[in-house]
Enzyme design. Structure first.
Site, PDB file in Angstrom:
ATOM      1  N   LYS A  55      75.997  79.374  58.800  1.00 42.31           N
ATOM      2  CA  LYS A  55      75.271  79.020  60.354  1.00 42.31           C
ATOM      3  C   LYS A  55      74.210  79.614  60.361  1.00 42.31           C
ATOM      4  O   LYS A  55      73.847  81.258  60.898  1.00 42.31           O
ATOM      5  CB  LYS A  55      76.691  79.944  61.084  1.00 42.31           C
ATOM      6  CG  LYS A  55      76.892  79.567  62.944  1.00 42.31           C
ATOM      7  CD  LYS A  55      76.533  77.586  62.758  1.00 42.31           C
ATOM      8  CE  LYS A  55      77.022  77.055  64.071  1.00 42.31           C
ATOM      9  NZ  LYS A  55      77.161  75.825  64.109  1.00 42.31           N
ATOM     10  N   SER A  61      77.587  70.599  65.235  1.00 41.36           N
ATOM     11  CA  SER A  61      77.534  71.543  66.141  1.00 41.36           C
ATOM     12  C   SER A  61      78.859  70.871  67.337  1.00 41.36           C
ATOM     13  O   SER A  61      79.856  70.236  66.854  1.00 41.36           O
ATOM     14  CB  SER A  61      77.104  73.235  65.951  1.00 41.36           C
ATOM     15  OG  SER A  61      77.488  74.149  66.103  1.00 41.36           O
TER      16      SER A  61
END
Length: 590
Positions: free
Chosen positions: A193, A390
Protein backbone atom coordinates in the site's frame (compact mmCIF):
# COMPACT_ATOMS: atom_id res chain seq x y z
CA UNK A 1 -28.30 66.49 4.84
CA UNK A 2 -31.70 65.20 3.71
CA UNK A 3 -30.79 65.92 0.08
CA UNK A 4 -27.50 64.06 0.50
CA UNK A 5 -29.25 60.99 1.92
CA UNK A 6 -31.92 61.17 -0.77
CA UNK A 7 -29.39 61.28 -3.62
CA UNK A 8 -27.23 58.60 -1.99
CA UNK A 9 -30.22 56.29 -1.61
CA UNK A 10 -31.27 56.99 -5.20
CA UNK A 11 -27.77 56.15 -6.38
CA UNK A 12 -27.74 52.86 -4.46
CA UNK A 13 -31.17 51.89 -5.81
CA UNK A 14 -30.06 52.85 -9.32
CA UNK A 15 -26.93 50.70 -9.05
CA UNK A 16 -29.00 47.75 -7.78
CA UNK A 17 -31.53 48.10 -10.62
CA UNK A 18 -28.72 48.39 -13.17
CA UNK A 19 -27.08 45.30 -11.68
CA UNK A 20 -30.30 43.27 -11.98
CA UNK A 21 -30.83 44.50 -15.55
CA UNK A 22 -27.26 43.53 -16.48
CA UNK A 23 -27.75 40.14 -14.88
CA UNK A 24 -30.92 39.41 -16.86
CA UNK A 25 -29.32 40.78 -20.02
CA UNK A 26 -26.34 38.47 -19.49
CA UNK A 27 -28.67 35.54 -18.94
CA UNK A 28 -30.45 36.37 -22.21
CA UNK A 29 -27.19 36.63 -24.15
CA UNK A 30 -25.83 33.40 -22.68
CA UNK A 31 -29.13 31.62 -23.34
CA UNK A 32 -28.92 32.68 -26.99
CA UNK A 33 -25.32 31.50 -27.26
CA UNK A 34 -26.17 28.16 -25.69
CA UNK A 35 -29.23 27.63 -27.89
CA UNK A 36 -27.13 28.47 -30.96
CA UNK A 37 -24.63 25.81 -29.88
CA UNK A 38 -27.40 23.25 -29.55
CA UNK A 39 -28.64 23.60 -33.14
CA UNK A 40 -28.62 20.29 -35.06
CA UNK A 41 -25.65 19.72 -37.35
CA UNK A 42 -25.86 18.47 -40.92
CA UNK A 43 -22.91 16.78 -42.64
CA UNK A 44 -22.23 17.33 -46.33
CA UNK A 45 -21.00 14.70 -48.77
CA UNK A 46 -17.27 13.93 -48.93
CA UNK A 47 -16.73 14.98 -45.30
CA UNK A 48 -13.81 13.91 -43.12
CA UNK A 49 -14.21 13.29 -39.38
CA UNK A 50 -11.27 15.00 -37.68
CA UNK A 51 -9.86 13.86 -34.34
CA UNK A 52 -7.49 16.40 -32.80
CA UNK A 53 -8.09 15.23 -29.22
CA UNK A 54 -6.90 18.56 -27.80
CA UNK A 55 -9.38 18.65 -24.92
CA UNK A 56 -9.17 16.74 -21.68
CA UNK A 57 -10.81 13.38 -22.33
CA UNK A 58 -13.21 12.36 -19.57
CA UNK A 59 -15.43 9.29 -19.31
CA UNK A 60 -18.58 10.96 -20.56
CA UNK A 61 -19.46 14.33 -21.98
CA UNK A 62 -20.96 16.81 -19.55
CA UNK A 63 -23.66 19.28 -20.50
CA UNK A 64 -21.77 22.44 -19.63
CA UNK A 65 -22.54 24.81 -22.51
CA UNK A 66 -19.83 27.22 -21.40
CA UNK A 67 -16.93 24.82 -21.92
CA UNK A 68 -16.79 25.59 -25.62
CA UNK A 69 -17.45 29.32 -25.26
CA UNK A 70 -14.34 31.46 -24.98
CA UNK A 71 -15.80 33.84 -22.39
CA UNK A 72 -13.43 35.02 -19.62
CA UNK A 73 -14.64 34.01 -16.18
CA UNK A 74 -17.35 31.66 -17.51
CA UNK A 75 -15.80 29.09 -19.80
CA UNK A 76 -14.41 26.03 -18.02
CA UNK A 77 -11.78 23.46 -18.86
CA UNK A 78 -12.40 22.17 -22.35
CA UNK A 79 -13.44 18.55 -22.11
CA UNK A 80 -14.59 15.86 -24.51
CA UNK A 81 -16.30 12.66 -23.42
CA UNK A 82 -14.78 9.31 -24.32
CA UNK A 83 -18.36 8.23 -24.94
CA UNK A 84 -18.73 11.00 -27.54
CA UNK A 85 -15.52 10.03 -29.34
CA UNK A 86 -16.38 6.32 -29.47
CA UNK A 87 -19.96 7.04 -30.57
CA UNK A 88 -18.75 9.35 -33.35
CA UNK A 89 -16.29 6.76 -34.69
CA UNK A 90 -19.01 4.10 -34.62
CA UNK A 91 -21.51 6.40 -36.33
CA UNK A 92 -18.98 7.39 -39.01
CA UNK A 93 -18.61 3.74 -40.06
CA UNK A 94 -22.05 3.68 -41.68
CA UNK A 95 -22.49 7.38 -42.45
CA UNK A 96 -22.39 7.74 -46.24
CA UNK A 97 -21.40 11.39 -45.87
CA UNK A 98 -18.17 10.47 -44.02
CA UNK A 99 -15.33 9.41 -46.32
CA UNK A 100 -12.74 8.72 -43.64
CA UNK A 101 -11.02 9.89 -40.46
CA UNK A 102 -8.21 12.43 -40.19
CA UNK A 103 -6.07 12.06 -37.05
CA UNK A 104 -4.13 15.15 -36.00
CA UNK A 105 -3.26 14.76 -32.30
CA UNK A 106 -0.27 16.10 -30.39
CA UNK A 107 -0.41 15.81 -26.61
CA UNK A 108 -3.35 13.62 -25.58
CA UNK A 109 -4.76 14.51 -22.17
CA UNK A 110 -6.17 11.09 -21.31
CA UNK A 111 -5.24 7.88 -19.55
CA UNK A 112 -3.58 5.11 -21.49
CA UNK A 113 -6.63 2.84 -21.36
CA UNK A 114 -8.82 5.61 -22.80
CA UNK A 115 -6.38 5.98 -25.69
CA UNK A 116 -6.43 2.21 -26.16
CA UNK A 117 -10.25 2.24 -26.43
CA UNK A 118 -10.14 4.98 -29.08
CA UNK A 119 -7.46 3.01 -30.92
CA UNK A 120 -9.54 -0.15 -30.87
CA UNK A 121 -12.55 1.80 -32.17
CA UNK A 122 -10.38 3.00 -35.07
CA UNK A 123 -9.31 -0.57 -35.85
CA UNK A 124 -12.99 -1.51 -35.97
CA UNK A 125 -13.70 1.53 -38.18
CA UNK A 126 -11.18 0.32 -40.76
CA UNK A 127 -13.41 -2.68 -41.46
CA UNK A 128 -15.77 -0.25 -43.19
CA UNK A 129 -13.17 0.22 -45.94
CA UNK A 130 -12.91 3.94 -45.24
CA UNK A 131 -9.49 5.55 -44.79
CA UNK A 132 -7.67 6.68 -41.66
CA UNK A 133 -5.04 9.34 -42.38
CA UNK A 134 -2.74 10.61 -39.62
CA UNK A 135 -0.57 13.70 -39.66
CA UNK A 136 1.62 15.06 -36.90
CA UNK A 137 3.98 17.93 -36.23
CA UNK A 138 4.89 16.87 -32.70
CA UNK A 139 3.57 13.45 -31.72
CA UNK A 140 3.74 12.52 -28.05
CA UNK A 141 4.19 8.86 -27.12
CA UNK A 142 0.44 8.41 -26.50
CA UNK A 143 -0.35 10.23 -29.75
CA UNK A 144 1.99 7.94 -31.69
CA UNK A 145 0.46 4.89 -30.02
CA UNK A 146 -2.90 6.08 -31.34
CA UNK A 147 -1.91 7.13 -34.87
CA UNK A 148 0.15 4.00 -35.49
CA UNK A 149 -3.13 2.31 -36.41
CA UNK A 150 -3.67 4.64 -39.41
CA UNK A 151 -3.37 3.61 -43.05
CA UNK A 152 -0.82 6.39 -43.49
CA UNK A 153 1.25 8.06 -40.78
CA UNK A 154 2.62 11.35 -42.10
CA UNK A 155 5.08 13.57 -40.23
CA UNK A 156 6.08 17.15 -40.94
CA UNK A 157 9.64 17.30 -42.40
CA UNK A 158 10.69 19.23 -39.29
CA UNK A 159 8.41 17.32 -36.95
CA UNK A 160 9.06 15.33 -33.78
CA UNK A 161 7.95 11.91 -32.57
CA UNK A 162 8.34 10.70 -29.00
CA UNK A 163 9.30 7.12 -28.22
CA UNK A 164 11.25 6.72 -24.97
CA UNK A 165 9.46 4.23 -22.74
CA UNK A 166 7.40 4.71 -19.58
CA UNK A 167 8.58 6.32 -16.37
CA UNK A 168 6.93 6.31 -12.94
CA UNK A 169 8.28 9.07 -10.69
CA UNK A 170 7.46 9.41 -6.99
CA UNK A 171 7.92 12.34 -4.60
CA UNK A 172 8.63 11.81 -0.88
CA UNK A 173 7.85 14.41 1.78
CA UNK A 174 9.23 12.77 4.93
CA UNK A 175 12.21 15.10 5.38
CA UNK A 176 10.24 18.21 4.47
CA UNK A 177 7.54 17.34 7.00
CA UNK A 178 10.17 16.75 9.70
CA UNK A 179 11.68 20.17 9.02
CA UNK A 180 8.37 21.94 9.61
CA UNK A 181 7.46 19.77 12.59
CA UNK A 182 4.66 17.63 11.13
CA UNK A 183 4.38 13.90 11.82
CA UNK A 184 2.10 11.78 9.63
CA UNK A 185 0.80 8.91 11.79
CA UNK A 186 -0.09 6.09 9.40
CA UNK A 187 -2.09 3.00 10.21
CA UNK A 188 -2.38 0.56 7.30
CA UNK A 189 -2.70 -3.01 6.18
CA UNK A 190 -0.79 -4.06 3.10
CA UNK A 191 2.96 -3.99 2.54
CA UNK A 192 2.33 -2.84 -1.05
CA UNK A 193 0.00 0.00 0.00
CA UNK A 194 2.26 2.71 -1.37
CA UNK A 195 -0.12 5.66 -1.15
CA UNK A 196 1.30 6.58 2.28
CA UNK A 197 4.99 5.89 1.62
CA UNK A 198 5.52 9.51 0.57
CA UNK A 199 5.04 10.48 4.24
CA UNK A 200 7.16 7.69 5.76
CA UNK A 201 10.15 7.05 3.50
CA UNK A 202 12.80 8.85 1.47
CA UNK A 203 12.60 6.40 -1.44
CA UNK A 204 10.42 3.58 -2.73
CA UNK A 205 10.13 0.48 -0.59
CA UNK A 206 11.31 -2.79 -2.21
CA UNK A 207 7.66 -3.93 -2.43
CA UNK A 208 6.54 -0.72 -4.12
CA UNK A 209 9.47 -0.80 -6.53
CA UNK A 210 8.63 -4.41 -7.42
CA UNK A 211 4.98 -3.73 -8.18
CA UNK A 212 5.78 -0.53 -10.09
CA UNK A 213 8.34 -2.28 -12.26
CA UNK A 214 5.86 -5.09 -12.90
CA UNK A 215 2.90 -3.00 -14.01
CA UNK A 216 4.85 -0.37 -15.97
CA UNK A 217 6.63 -3.16 -17.88
CA UNK A 218 3.26 -4.75 -18.63
CA UNK A 219 1.77 -1.47 -19.92
CA UNK A 220 4.82 -0.76 -22.06
CA UNK A 221 4.74 -4.28 -23.44
CA UNK A 222 1.10 -3.88 -24.47
CA UNK A 223 1.83 -0.58 -26.21
CA UNK A 224 4.80 -2.02 -28.10
CA UNK A 225 2.85 -5.12 -29.13
CA UNK A 226 0.11 -2.95 -30.63
CA UNK A 227 2.53 -0.61 -32.42
CA UNK A 228 4.51 -3.60 -33.67
CA UNK A 229 1.39 -5.21 -35.16
CA UNK A 230 0.29 -1.98 -36.85
CA UNK A 231 3.68 -0.79 -38.15
CA UNK A 232 5.24 -4.20 -38.80
CA UNK A 233 8.26 -3.33 -36.67
CA UNK A 234 9.57 -5.88 -34.18
CA UNK A 235 9.17 -5.20 -30.45
CA UNK A 236 12.95 -5.60 -30.08
CA UNK A 237 13.57 -2.84 -32.62
CA UNK A 238 10.98 -0.56 -31.01
CA UNK A 239 12.67 -1.02 -27.65
CA UNK A 240 16.02 -0.23 -29.24
CA UNK A 241 14.59 2.95 -30.76
CA UNK A 242 13.11 3.92 -27.38
CA UNK A 243 16.48 3.34 -25.69
CA UNK A 244 17.97 5.80 -28.17
CA UNK A 245 15.11 8.30 -27.53
CA UNK A 246 13.46 9.29 -30.81
CA UNK A 247 12.19 12.61 -29.45
CA UNK A 248 15.19 14.60 -30.64
CA UNK A 249 15.90 12.65 -33.81
CA UNK A 250 15.38 14.12 -37.26
CA UNK A 251 12.26 13.37 -39.27
CA UNK A 252 14.44 11.68 -41.91
CA UNK A 253 15.75 9.28 -39.26
CA UNK A 254 12.19 8.48 -38.11
CA UNK A 255 11.21 7.79 -41.70
CA UNK A 256 14.23 5.56 -42.31
CA UNK A 257 13.37 3.48 -39.23
CA UNK A 258 9.80 2.91 -40.44
CA UNK A 259 8.04 4.80 -37.66
CA UNK A 260 6.27 6.98 -40.25
CA UNK A 261 5.32 6.46 -43.88
CA UNK A 262 6.26 9.79 -45.42
CA UNK A 263 7.24 13.40 -44.66
CA UNK A 264 4.95 16.16 -45.87
CA UNK A 265 3.99 19.74 -45.14
CA UNK A 266 0.43 20.72 -44.25
CA UNK A 267 -0.45 21.91 -47.77
CA UNK A 268 0.59 18.53 -49.13
CA UNK A 269 -1.52 16.81 -46.49
CA UNK A 270 -4.52 18.86 -47.60
CA UNK A 271 -3.86 17.76 -51.18
CA UNK A 272 -3.83 14.13 -50.01
CA UNK A 273 -7.17 14.58 -48.23
CA UNK A 274 -8.66 16.15 -51.35
CA UNK A 275 -7.53 13.17 -53.39
CA UNK A 276 -8.91 10.70 -50.84
CA UNK A 277 -12.29 12.44 -50.69
CA UNK A 278 -12.57 13.28 -54.39
CA UNK A 279 -12.66 17.01 -53.61
CA UNK A 280 -11.81 19.37 -56.47
CA UNK A 281 -8.56 21.29 -56.11
CA UNK A 282 -10.38 24.62 -56.03
CA UNK A 283 -12.59 23.52 -53.12
CA UNK A 284 -11.86 23.10 -49.40
CA UNK A 285 -12.00 19.69 -47.75
CA UNK A 286 -15.22 19.30 -45.76
CA UNK A 287 -14.25 18.58 -42.14
CA UNK A 288 -16.35 17.94 -39.04
CA UNK A 289 -14.96 17.64 -35.50
CA UNK A 290 -16.23 15.40 -32.72
CA UNK A 291 -18.10 18.12 -30.81
CA UNK A 292 -20.24 18.94 -33.83
CA UNK A 293 -20.54 15.45 -35.24
CA UNK A 294 -21.82 14.24 -31.86
CA UNK A 295 -24.92 16.38 -32.49
CA UNK A 296 -25.72 14.57 -35.73
CA UNK A 297 -28.58 12.12 -35.02
CA UNK A 298 -27.60 8.47 -35.20
CA UNK A 299 -29.27 6.53 -38.02
CA UNK A 300 -32.61 4.96 -37.07
CA UNK A 301 -33.56 1.38 -37.83
CA UNK A 302 -37.10 2.53 -38.51
CA UNK A 303 -38.55 0.40 -35.71
CA UNK A 304 -39.12 3.22 -33.24
CA UNK A 305 -37.73 3.60 -29.73
CA UNK A 306 -36.61 0.35 -28.11
CA UNK A 307 -38.30 -0.32 -24.78
CA UNK A 308 -35.52 -2.46 -23.30
CA UNK A 309 -32.51 -0.62 -21.91
CA UNK A 310 -28.97 -1.25 -20.80
CA UNK A 311 -28.03 1.13 -18.01
CA UNK A 312 -24.46 2.42 -18.25
CA UNK A 313 -23.60 3.79 -14.83
CA UNK A 314 -20.46 5.93 -14.63
CA UNK A 315 -18.27 5.82 -11.51
CA UNK A 316 -15.48 8.25 -12.31
CA UNK A 317 -13.11 10.01 -9.91
CA UNK A 318 -12.31 9.67 -6.22
CA UNK A 319 -14.99 8.15 -4.01
CA UNK A 320 -16.49 10.72 -1.62
CA UNK A 321 -13.57 13.10 -2.08
CA UNK A 322 -13.61 16.03 0.39
CA UNK A 323 -13.67 18.58 -2.43
CA UNK A 324 -16.86 17.05 -3.80
CA UNK A 325 -16.05 18.07 -7.36
CA UNK A 326 -18.28 17.25 -10.32
CA UNK A 327 -15.68 14.75 -11.55
CA UNK A 328 -15.68 12.77 -8.31
CA UNK A 329 -17.97 10.02 -7.02
CA UNK A 330 -20.68 10.82 -4.50
CA UNK A 331 -21.45 7.41 -2.97
CA UNK A 332 -25.04 8.36 -2.13
CA UNK A 333 -25.74 9.70 -5.63
CA UNK A 334 -24.12 6.72 -7.36
CA UNK A 335 -25.89 4.21 -5.09
CA UNK A 336 -29.19 5.90 -5.90
CA UNK A 337 -28.46 5.53 -9.63
CA UNK A 338 -27.68 1.80 -9.26
CA UNK A 339 -30.84 1.33 -7.20
CA UNK A 340 -32.87 3.15 -9.86
CA UNK A 341 -31.50 0.85 -12.56
CA UNK A 342 -32.19 -2.24 -10.44
CA UNK A 343 -35.81 -1.27 -9.85
CA UNK A 344 -36.50 -0.18 -13.43
CA UNK A 345 -38.13 -3.15 -15.16
CA UNK A 346 -37.18 -1.78 -18.58
CA UNK A 347 -33.47 -1.95 -17.64
CA UNK A 348 -32.41 -5.51 -18.49
CA UNK A 349 -28.70 -5.25 -17.68
CA UNK A 350 -26.24 -2.85 -16.06
CA UNK A 351 -22.75 -1.83 -17.12
CA UNK A 352 -20.82 -0.20 -14.28
CA UNK A 353 -18.08 1.88 -15.89
CA UNK A 354 -15.30 2.48 -13.35
CA UNK A 355 -12.43 4.93 -13.63
CA UNK A 356 -11.43 5.50 -10.03
CA UNK A 357 -8.30 5.25 -7.85
CA UNK A 358 -10.50 4.67 -4.79
CA UNK A 359 -11.32 6.84 -1.82
CA UNK A 360 -13.51 6.49 1.25
CA UNK A 361 -13.87 2.97 2.64
CA UNK A 362 -17.37 3.71 3.88
CA UNK A 363 -18.42 5.18 0.53
CA UNK A 364 -17.02 2.14 -1.28
CA UNK A 365 -19.03 -0.18 0.97
CA UNK A 366 -22.21 1.79 0.31
CA UNK A 367 -21.76 1.45 -3.45
CA UNK A 368 -20.72 -2.23 -3.19
CA UNK A 369 -23.98 -3.05 -1.42
CA UNK A 370 -26.06 -1.64 -4.27
CA UNK A 371 -23.92 -3.40 -6.91
CA UNK A 372 -24.46 -6.71 -5.07
CA UNK A 373 -28.24 -6.20 -4.87
CA UNK A 374 -28.32 -5.28 -8.56
CA UNK A 375 -26.31 -8.38 -9.56
CA UNK A 376 -28.88 -10.54 -7.78
CA UNK A 377 -31.64 -9.01 -9.92
CA UNK A 378 -30.07 -8.69 -13.38
CA UNK A 379 -26.71 -9.01 -15.19
CA UNK A 380 -24.09 -6.54 -13.98
CA UNK A 381 -20.85 -6.10 -15.92
CA UNK A 382 -18.02 -3.98 -14.53
CA UNK A 383 -16.02 -2.15 -17.20
CA UNK A 384 -12.67 -0.79 -16.00
CA UNK A 385 -11.14 2.25 -17.65
CA UNK A 386 -7.72 3.78 -16.97
CA UNK A 387 -7.72 2.76 -13.31
CA UNK A 388 -10.02 0.78 -11.03
CA UNK A 389 -7.91 0.35 -7.93
CA UNK A 390 -8.58 0.00 -4.22
CA UNK A 391 -12.07 1.44 -3.70
CA UNK A 392 -12.45 1.34 -7.48
CA UNK A 393 -11.93 -2.44 -7.35
CA UNK A 394 -14.06 -2.79 -4.20
CA UNK A 395 -17.17 -1.56 -6.04
CA UNK A 396 -16.46 -3.85 -9.01
CA UNK A 397 -16.09 -7.00 -6.92
CA UNK A 398 -19.82 -7.80 -6.77
CA UNK A 399 -20.32 -7.64 -10.55
CA UNK A 400 -21.08 -10.84 -12.48
CA UNK A 401 -18.23 -10.20 -14.91
CA UNK A 402 -15.29 -7.78 -14.84
CA UNK A 403 -13.73 -6.46 -18.05
CA UNK A 404 -10.59 -4.34 -18.26
CA UNK A 405 -8.58 -2.75 -21.03
CA UNK A 406 -5.12 -4.26 -21.46
CA UNK A 407 -3.61 -1.02 -20.16
CA UNK A 408 -5.90 -0.76 -17.10
CA UNK A 409 -4.40 -0.52 -13.61
CA UNK A 410 -6.38 -2.33 -10.92
CA UNK A 411 -6.13 -4.22 -7.62
CA UNK A 412 -4.59 -2.32 -4.68
CA UNK A 413 -6.67 -4.33 -2.22
CA UNK A 414 -5.57 -2.64 0.98
CA UNK A 415 -6.61 -0.03 3.50
CA UNK A 416 -5.02 2.78 5.49
CA UNK A 417 -5.69 5.80 7.64
CA UNK A 418 -3.58 8.91 8.24
CA UNK A 419 -3.66 11.22 11.26
CA UNK A 420 -1.33 14.23 11.04
CA UNK A 421 0.31 15.46 14.23
CA UNK A 422 1.14 19.16 13.88
CA UNK A 423 1.96 19.70 17.55
CA UNK A 424 5.65 20.52 16.95
CA UNK A 425 4.77 22.89 14.11
CA UNK A 426 2.27 24.70 16.33
CA UNK A 427 4.44 25.02 19.44
CA UNK A 428 8.08 25.13 18.24
CA UNK A 429 7.64 26.78 14.85
CA UNK A 430 4.62 29.03 15.33
CA UNK A 431 4.62 29.54 19.08
CA UNK A 432 1.03 28.39 19.50
CA UNK A 433 0.29 26.30 22.58
CA UNK A 434 -2.79 24.31 23.52
CA UNK A 435 -4.33 23.09 26.74
CA UNK A 436 -6.98 20.37 26.91
CA UNK A 437 -9.68 19.25 29.33
CA UNK A 438 -11.07 15.73 28.81
CA UNK A 439 -13.95 14.01 30.56
CA UNK A 440 -12.49 10.59 29.74
CA UNK A 441 -9.03 9.19 29.21
CA UNK A 442 -9.09 9.33 25.41
CA UNK A 443 -11.70 12.00 24.64
CA UNK A 444 -9.23 13.76 22.32
CA UNK A 445 -8.13 10.58 20.55
CA UNK A 446 -8.13 12.25 17.12
CA UNK A 447 -6.34 15.39 18.20
CA UNK A 448 -4.05 16.87 15.56
CA UNK A 449 -1.62 18.30 18.09
CA UNK A 450 -0.34 15.20 19.87
CA UNK A 451 0.87 11.71 18.94
CA UNK A 452 -1.31 8.65 19.41
CA UNK A 453 -0.75 6.63 22.56
CA UNK A 454 0.09 2.94 22.23
CA UNK A 455 -3.48 2.08 23.27
CA UNK A 456 -4.96 4.42 20.66
CA UNK A 457 -2.64 3.19 17.94
CA UNK A 458 -3.57 -0.42 18.71
CA UNK A 459 -7.24 0.49 18.69
CA UNK A 460 -6.95 2.13 15.28
CA UNK A 461 -4.85 -0.75 13.92
CA UNK A 462 -7.59 -3.20 14.93
CA UNK A 463 -10.10 -0.98 13.15
CA UNK A 464 -7.95 -1.04 10.00
CA UNK A 465 -7.52 -4.83 10.21
CA UNK A 466 -11.28 -5.25 10.46
CA UNK A 467 -11.72 -3.01 7.41
CA UNK A 468 -9.17 -5.04 5.45
CA UNK A 469 -10.98 -8.23 6.44
CA UNK A 470 -14.24 -6.78 5.13
CA UNK A 471 -12.56 -5.72 1.86
CA UNK A 472 -11.01 -9.16 1.24
CA UNK A 473 -14.26 -10.92 2.14
CA UNK A 474 -16.17 -8.81 -0.40
CA UNK A 475 -13.63 -9.71 -3.09
CA UNK A 476 -13.60 -13.38 -2.09
CA UNK A 477 -17.38 -13.58 -2.31
CA UNK A 478 -17.59 -11.77 -5.64
CA UNK A 479 -14.69 -13.56 -7.32
CA UNK A 480 -15.39 -17.03 -5.86
CA UNK A 481 -12.00 -17.11 -4.13
CA UNK A 482 -10.93 -17.88 -0.60
CA UNK A 483 -10.11 -14.95 1.63
CA UNK A 484 -6.56 -16.27 1.96
CA UNK A 485 -6.19 -16.30 -1.83
CA UNK A 486 -7.39 -12.70 -1.98
CA UNK A 487 -4.91 -11.73 0.73
CA UNK A 488 -2.07 -13.28 -1.28
CA UNK A 489 -2.81 -11.00 -4.24
CA UNK A 490 -3.93 -8.15 -2.00
CA UNK A 491 -1.75 -6.40 0.58
CA UNK A 492 -2.31 -3.19 -1.38
CA UNK A 493 -0.54 -4.48 -4.49
CA UNK A 494 -1.32 -2.79 -7.81
CA UNK A 495 -1.69 -4.97 -10.90
CA UNK A 496 -1.79 -4.35 -14.63
CA UNK A 497 -4.76 -5.97 -16.37
CA UNK A 498 -2.57 -8.71 -17.85
CA UNK A 499 -1.59 -9.92 -14.37
CA UNK A 500 -5.06 -9.23 -12.94
CA UNK A 501 -6.55 -11.74 -15.38
CA UNK A 502 -3.93 -14.33 -14.49
CA UNK A 503 -4.68 -14.08 -10.75
CA UNK A 504 -8.47 -13.98 -11.16
CA UNK A 505 -9.25 -10.37 -10.30
CA UNK A 506 -10.44 -9.66 -13.86
CA UNK A 507 -12.32 -11.99 -16.22
CA UNK A 508 -11.33 -10.77 -19.68
CA UNK A 509 -10.05 -7.89 -21.78
CA UNK A 510 -12.51 -5.41 -23.19
CA UNK A 511 -13.56 -1.77 -23.27
CA UNK A 512 -16.93 -0.23 -22.60
CA UNK A 513 -18.25 -1.24 -26.04
CA UNK A 514 -17.35 -4.87 -25.28
CA UNK A 515 -19.03 -4.60 -21.88
CA UNK A 516 -22.25 -3.32 -23.48
CA UNK A 517 -22.12 -6.14 -26.05
CA UNK A 518 -21.68 -8.68 -23.24
CA UNK A 519 -24.57 -7.11 -21.31
CA UNK A 520 -26.76 -7.45 -24.39
CA UNK A 521 -25.80 -11.12 -24.71
CA UNK A 522 -26.29 -11.94 -21.03
CA UNK A 523 -29.70 -10.24 -20.99
CA UNK A 524 -30.73 -11.95 -24.24
CA UNK A 525 -31.61 -8.65 -25.91
CA UNK A 526 -32.28 -8.10 -29.59
CA UNK A 527 -32.97 -4.36 -29.55
CA UNK A 528 -32.08 -1.97 -26.76
CA UNK A 529 -31.10 1.60 -25.99
CA UNK A 530 -28.57 3.01 -23.57
CA UNK A 531 -29.59 4.83 -20.40
CA UNK A 532 -26.63 6.75 -18.94
CA UNK A 533 -26.64 7.28 -15.18
CA UNK A 534 -26.33 9.22 -12.91
CA UNK A 535 -28.19 11.85 -14.89
CA UNK A 536 -26.15 15.00 -15.50
CA UNK A 537 -28.04 18.11 -14.50
CA UNK A 538 -28.27 20.97 -16.94
CA UNK A 539 -25.52 23.39 -15.80
CA UNK A 540 -27.44 26.42 -17.06
CA UNK A 541 -30.40 25.54 -14.85
CA UNK A 542 -28.04 24.92 -11.94
CA UNK A 543 -26.48 28.34 -12.50
CA UNK A 544 -29.91 29.98 -12.43
CA UNK A 545 -30.76 28.09 -9.24
CA UNK A 546 -27.54 29.36 -7.70
CA UNK A 547 -28.44 32.92 -8.61
CA UNK A 548 -31.93 32.55 -7.17
CA UNK A 549 -30.46 30.91 -4.07
CA UNK A 550 -28.08 33.82 -3.57
CA UNK A 551 -30.97 36.26 -3.83
CA UNK A 552 -33.02 34.22 -1.35
CA UNK A 553 -30.14 34.14 1.15
CA UNK A 554 -29.79 37.92 0.84
CA UNK A 555 -33.47 38.37 1.72
CA UNK A 556 -33.19 35.93 4.67
CA UNK A 557 -30.16 37.80 5.98
CA UNK A 558 -32.07 41.07 5.90
CA UNK A 559 -35.09 39.50 7.61
CA UNK A 560 -33.27 37.52 10.29
CA UNK A 561 -30.58 40.08 11.09
CA UNK A 562 -28.47 38.89 14.04
CA UNK A 563 -30.25 35.50 13.99
CA UNK A 564 -28.93 34.68 10.51
CA UNK A 565 -25.73 32.92 11.78
CA UNK A 566 -27.95 30.65 13.90
CA UNK A 567 -29.93 29.72 10.78
CA UNK A 568 -26.69 28.90 8.96
CA UNK A 569 -25.53 26.64 11.79
CA UNK A 570 -28.85 24.75 11.84
CA UNK A 571 -28.72 24.30 8.08
CA UNK A 572 -25.15 22.97 8.28
CA UNK A 573 -26.12 20.45 10.98
CA UNK A 574 -29.04 19.26 8.84
CA UNK A 575 -26.80 18.70 5.83
CA UNK A 576 -24.07 16.85 7.76
CA UNK A 577 -24.21 13.13 6.94
CA UNK A 578 -22.87 12.03 10.30
CA UNK A 579 -20.19 12.48 12.90
CA UNK A 580 -17.57 10.75 10.75
CA UNK A 581 -17.85 13.53 8.16
CA UNK A 582 -16.28 15.91 10.68
CA UNK A 583 -13.56 13.66 11.97
CA UNK A 584 -9.95 14.39 10.95
CA UNK A 585 -9.37 10.65 10.43
CA UNK A 586 -10.71 8.88 7.36
CA UNK A 587 -10.29 5.26 6.35
CA UNK A 588 -9.06 5.31 2.77
CA UNK A 589 -8.98 2.81 -0.06
CA UNK A 590 -6.55 4.72 -2.31
Amino acid sequence: MKSFLKYTLATIVGVMIAGFLMMFLSIGILSSLVSMGEQPVTVKDKTVLMLRLEDEIIERANKNPFNDLDIPGISGTRQTGLDEILACIEKAKTDDHIEGIYLNPSMINAGLASVEEIRNALIDFRESGKFIYAYGEALSQKAYYLVSVADQVVLNPKGMLELKGLSSQHLFFKNALEKIGVEMQVIRHGKFKAAVEQYLLEEMSPENRLQTEKYTSSLWGQMLADISASRNISVEKLNSLADGVTTFRTADYLLSEGLVDTLKYKDQVIDDLKALTGTRESKDVQVVEVKKYAKVPAPSDGKGLARDKIAVIYASGGIDMPAGGVDDIDSEKLSRAIREARRDSSVKAIVLRINSPGGSAYGSEVIWREVKLASEAKPVIASMGDVAASGGYYIAAAADTILADRTTITGSIGIFGVIPNVGELMSDKLGITQDVVNTNEHSDILSLTRPLTSFEEGLMQNFIEEGYGTFTSRVAEGRNMTQQAVDEVGQGRVWAAESAIEIGLVDQYGGISDAIALAKEMAGLDRYRIKALPEIKDPFEEWLKELSGTARMWVLKQELGDAFPVYQQLKQIKQTRGVLARMPFDIRLD
